[in-house]
Design a protein around this motif. Structure first.
Motif, short mmCIF file in Angstrom:
data_model
loop_
_atom_site.label_atom_id
_atom_site.label_comp_id
_atom_site.label_asym_id
_atom_site.label_seq_id
_atom_site.Cartn_x
_atom_site.Cartn_y
_atom_site.Cartn_z
N LYS A 52 0.81 -1.22 0.00
CA LYS A 52 0.00 0.00 0.00
C LYS A 52 0.84 1.27 0.00
N ARG A 54 2.05 2.37 2.75
CA ARG A 54 1.36 3.00 3.88
C ARG A 54 2.34 3.44 4.96
N SER A 140 -8.13 -1.23 3.41
CA SER A 140 -8.76 -1.09 2.10
C SER A 140 -7.70 -1.38 1.03
N ASN A 142 -6.20 -0.43 -1.64
CA ASN A 142 -5.81 0.65 -2.53
C ASN A 142 -4.45 1.16 -2.09
N SER A 148 -10.74 4.25 -1.94
CA SER A 148 -10.95 2.84 -1.60
C SER A 148 -11.74 2.12 -2.70
N GLU A 176 -15.96 2.74 4.12
CA GLU A 176 -15.30 1.94 5.15
C GLU A 176 -16.12 1.93 6.44
N HIS A 225 -6.61 12.27 2.03
CA HIS A 225 -6.82 10.83 2.00
C HIS A 225 -7.89 10.63 0.94
MG MG Z 1 -8.12 2.95 3.64
#
Ligand code: MG
Ligand code: TXA
Length: 320
Positions: A52, A54, A140, A142, A148, A176, A225
């Motif tokens: 991700k 992330r 999620s 993505n 998402s 979500e 986001h």
């Molecule tokens: Mg997410």
């Protein structure tokens, strides 16, 4: 990448074998598609963050098949138990004290003393969790900071390197899960989502909204986001000549530009289910700006407006 219809007889077996081998599997839930990994396997969890892109301080939600499995991972107060019994399976995540013997990777909870858990209400997610027989982290599916996915195609498009996608059709909720934590017995809303505040408050009592702070104790809190490529202009009565238009309700603001209506009848539940798919569709039109009609704040409108505000936020803070 293999995309398997989740109805395919071997689909769940193939997915379970991948997960047991420490691989990632994209699977549908009622909210959005998740990027699943064995929550007890540090290496698999690390792959999730890597896939991700992330930021590592953003912890993951642990998905389990039922309340009994959740209680093996987190400590439930009477208040937490009441909401879990009422709303699980469903689009609700609870942030609770982590049990020392939970077995969940410390990386999954980013070193916090708490763990986010949820029981998804989707036949494929349920079949997968039961066949796997353990907890799955599933953010999620993505790239970090992007919209998402609410379909298998969207997920495959954003994360083409994931070997297996279980296709369970479009997500019914489309936003979500709602995330709540507890300050003592008082519930705190950490992220509005697919379960409305009104529904929650009938069981949990008045919800405080957590103030977003520097470190996201309650994330999805990064300012930018859910970012489409186009800029968003919110609360637009009508689109300007160069803008695509994301409309809501029976107002027929006509435009020659690409236009989609989240819910011509003005239903916020329908609008939630369409939100991410329509943002994507308008984003792939050539418009550099998407004008968005104002959305009422009641019911799922709170979560829709939260996501739209994030999607419209300046990009320089975008994580990836
Ligand atoms: Mg997410
Ligand atoms: O609907 C959903 O919740 C989807 C589907 C796939 O289940 N999952 C999802 O996960 O949205 P993700 O990782 O994109 O969002 C999880 C959010 C993050 O904002 C994260 O920071 C927050 O949950 N979170 C996780 N653990 C937490 C904790 N211990 N305390 C506070 N927030 C936490």
């Amino acid at each position: 990448m293999t995309q398997l219809p989740a109805s395919h007889a071997a689909a769940i077996d193939v997915a379970v074998a991948s997960l047991r081998a420490g691989e990632l599997v994209i699977f549908p839930t009622e909210t959005v598609y998740g990027l699943g990994a064995d929550a007890r396997d540090d290496r698999a969890v690390a792959k999730v963050y890597a896939a991700k892109g992330r930021p590592q301080f953003n912890p993951l939600i642990v998905h389990v098949a039922d309340l009994a499995a959740a209680r093996a991972i987190a400590v439930f107060s009477p208040a937490a138990l009441a909401v879990a019994e009422r709303f699980w399976p469903g689009p609700l995540t609870l942030v609770l004290p982590r049990r020392p013997d939970s077995g969940v990777s410390l990386l999954a909870t980013a070193g916090l003393e708490t763990v986010a858990v949820r029981v998804p209400d989707h036949p494929v997610a349920q079949a997968l969790l039961r066949a796997f027989g353990g907890p799955l982290v599933a953010p999620s599916a993505n790239p970090s900071g992007r919209i998402s996915p609410t379909s298998a195609a969207h997920a495959a498009d954003g994360l083409p390197d994931i070997a297996l996608v279980l296709d369970g059709g479009p997500c019914a909720v489309g936003l979500e899960s709602t995330i709540i934590g507890f300050a003592g017995d008082r519930p705190v809303l950490l992220r509005p989502g697919g379960l409305s505040r009104d529904a929650l408050e009938t069981v949990a009592g008045p919800l405080e909204r957590s103030a977003p702070s520097g470190r996201p104790s309650a994330p999805g809190q990064l300012a930018s986001h859910y970012a489409p490529r186009a800029r968003l202009r919110l609360n637009a009565a009508a689109p300007l000549p160069h803008e695509a238009f994301l409309n809501f309700g029976p107002n027929a603001a006509a435009s020659a530009n690409p236009t989609l209506n989240l819910s011509p009848s003005g239903d916020v539940i329908e609008a939630a289910a369409n939100l991410f798919a329509y943002l994507r569709a308008l984003d792939s039109s050539r418009a550099s700006v998407i004008a968005v009609a104002s959305i009422p704040h009641h019911g799922l409108g709170e979560a829709i407006n939260d996501r739209l505000a994030r999607a419209a936020a300046p990009r320089d803070e975008a994580p990836a």
